[in-house]
Design a protein around this motif. Structure first.
Motif, PDB file in Angstrom:
ATOM      1  N   SER A 190      -4.412  -1.931   5.159  1.00 54.65           N
ATOM      2  CA  SER A 190      -2.972  -1.958   5.450  1.00 54.65           C
ATOM      3  C   SER A 190      -2.586  -0.745   6.284  1.00 54.65           C
ATOM      4  O   SER A 190      -3.083   0.355   6.044  1.00 54.65           O
ATOM      5  N   PRO A 191      -1.670  -0.917   7.244  1.00 61.83           N
ATOM      6  CA  PRO A 191      -1.174   0.247   7.976  1.00 61.83           C
ATOM      7  C   PRO A 191      -0.367   1.150   7.043  1.00 61.83           C
ATOM      8  O   PRO A 191       0.103   0.726   5.987  1.00 61.83           O
ATOM      9  N   ASP A 206       2.575   2.276   7.243  1.00 61.89           N
ATOM     10  CA  ASP A 206       3.979   1.923   7.064  1.00 61.89           C
ATOM     11  C   ASP A 206       4.157   0.533   6.450  1.00 61.89           C
ATOM     12  O   ASP A 206       5.253  -0.016   6.448  1.00 61.89           O
ATOM     13  N   SER A 207       3.102  -0.014   5.891  1.00 66.08           N
ATOM     14  CA  SER A 207       3.154  -1.343   5.295  1.00 66.08           C
ATOM     15  C   SER A 207       3.816  -1.298   3.917  1.00 66.08           C
ATOM     16  O   SER A 207       3.734  -0.310   3.191  1.00 66.08           O
ATOM     17  N   ALA A 208       4.453  -2.408   3.563  1.00 66.61           N
ATOM     18  CA  ALA A 208       5.061  -2.501   2.234  1.00 66.61           C
ATOM     19  C   ALA A 208       4.005  -2.543   1.131  1.00 66.61           C
ATOM     20  O   ALA A 208       4.300  -2.247  -0.027  1.00 66.61           O
ATOM     21  N   ASP A 209       2.782  -2.880   1.497  1.00 66.53           N
ATOM     22  CA  ASP A 209       1.701  -2.895   0.513  1.00 66.53           C
ATOM     23  C   ASP A 209       1.315  -1.495   0.046  1.00 66.53           C
ATOM     24  O   ASP A 209       0.611  -1.347  -0.953  1.00 66.53           O
ATOM     25  N   MET A 210       1.750  -0.472   0.767  1.00 65.99           N
ATOM     26  CA  MET A 210       1.405   0.900   0.415  1.00 65.99           C
ATOM     27  C   MET A 210       2.389   1.517  -0.573  1.00 65.99           C
ATOM     28  O   MET A 210       2.194   2.632  -1.028  1.00 65.99           O
TER      29      MET A 210
END
Length: 134
Positions: A78-79, A81-85
């Motif tokens: 995941s990047p 700035d992803s919401a997964d982070m």
């Protein structure tokens, strides 16, 4: 238990002997002149070009597989700035980087401050702290 170990040893021995024989056969095929092979009774074999081409293709394929593996893992991450982070309340976080000797720690997120301190602190600056141990 002993029978499994004996079977493993037999398989290992046969594999080593087969590998050595295959390597010797390849070397003889690659380096012996055609007249010597004909004198030994070997008359049907691939062109000598394949003695260089196959190992070259194998090495190129191994490099391609390694590069592709790394590239696919980078694409799967995941990047930043992803919401997964984003952490939710159920995320377990620890500031301990290393567990006690011989201990297998539970799966937890490591605090970003600890990671940054270990990766980016200058050990000669005097302010660097060593990673904490449990």
């Amino acid at each position: 238990m002993a029978a499994e170990r004996l079977l493993t040893e037999v398989y290992s021995f046969v594999s080593i002997v087969a590998s050595i024989l295959a390597a010797v056969a390849w070397l003889v095929w690659a380096y012996a002149p055609d007249e010597v092979l004909a004198a030994l009774g070997v008359t049907y074999y691939p062109d000598k070009w394949w003695a260089i081409a196959l190992p070259t293709y194998l090495v190129a394929t191994l490099f391609f597989v390694g590069y592709t593996y790394v590239a696919l893992n980078m694409m799967a991450g995941s990047p930043l700035d992803s919401a997964d982070m984003i952490r939710d309340p159920s995320t377990e976080v620890t500031s301990v980087l290393f567990g006690a000797a011989g201990e297998i720690p539970d799966i937890k997120d490591i605090d970003l401050g600890v990671i940054n301190r270990v990766l980016f602190s200058d050990p000669g600056a005097g302010g660097a702290r060593t990673p904490t141990r449990a």
